[in-house]
Scaffold this motif. Structure first.
Motif, PDB file in Angstrom:
ATOM      1  N   HIS A 177       0.834  -1.212   0.000  1.00 47.72           N
ATOM      2  CA  HIS A 177       0.000   0.000   0.000  1.00 47.72           C
ATOM      3  C   HIS A 177       0.869   1.263   0.000  1.00 47.72           C
ATOM      4  N   ALA A 178       1.984   1.212   0.723  1.00 45.01           N
ATOM      5  CA  ALA A 178       2.885   2.367   0.742  1.00 45.01           C
ATOM      6  C   ALA A 178       3.466   2.609  -0.655  1.00 45.01           C
ATOM      7  N   PHE A 179       3.831   1.528  -1.353  1.00 51.90           N
ATOM      8  CA  PHE A 179       4.350   1.669  -2.716  1.00 51.90           C
ATOM      9  C   PHE A 179       3.286   2.220  -3.661  1.00 51.90           C
ATOM     10  N   GLN A 180       2.043   1.785  -3.480  1.00 55.92           N
ATOM     11  CA  GLN A 180       0.957   2.320  -4.306  1.00 55.92           C
ATOM     12  C   GLN A 180       0.794   3.814  -4.065  1.00 55.92           C
ATOM     13  N   ASP A 181       0.806   4.212  -2.791  1.00 58.24           N
ATOM     14  CA  ASP A 181       0.691   5.635  -2.464  1.00 58.24           C
ATOM     15  C   ASP A 181       1.871   6.420  -3.030  1.00 58.24           C
ATOM     16  N   GLN A 182       3.067   5.852  -2.939  1.00 58.40           N
ATOM     17  CA  GLN A 182       4.251   6.526  -3.467  1.00 58.40           C
ATOM     18  C   GLN A 182       4.159   6.660  -4.984  1.00 58.40           C
TER      19      GLN A 182
END
Length: 121
Positions: free
Chosen positions: A72-77
């Motif tokens: 999810h953090a990679f998606q947000d990034q």
């Protein structure tokens, strides 16, 4: 056959049966004790195995949760980087010809919406 011969035969048979019973009792007790010991050892190993499996399952669950968080953090990034590049592109176009003010407003609105979405997560 005489009575003494019969008595000797019966005594011999009784002695053989007694010897077999004594041998069976001694080896049977050893076998029974060995089986009981093996059963206890198997139960201990089974408990240890169950504990190890539970520990592995917990670690797998924790790692899965961490991976999901990272995903999810990679998606947000990825979304953040996309928005940054889009805004830089619009600013460069505006700097070239002092135009593209509509795109600047639209991009600013998109950035505001993105930030609001990130805050409310």
């Amino acid at each position: 056959m005489q009575v003494s011969e019969v008595i000797v035969w019966v005594g011999g048979i009784a002695g053989a049966i007694t010897a077999c019973l004594v041998l069976y009792e001694k080896t049977g007790k050893k076998i029974t004790d060995s089986i009981a010991g093996n059963t206890r050892m198997c139960e201990k190993l089974e408990k240890k195995h169950d504990q190890e499996i539970k520990a592995i399952e917990q670690r797998v669950e924790q790692n899965e949760q961490k991976l999901l968080n990272d995903y999810h953090a990679f998606q947000d990034q990825h979304l953040t980087n996309k928005l940054i590049l889009k805004s830089i592109s619009v600013m460069v176009k505006h700097m070239q010809d002092d135009n593209h003010t509509g795109e600047l407003r639209s991009c600013a609105k998109e950035i505001d919406e993105f930030l609001i979405d990130q805050i409310t997560k």
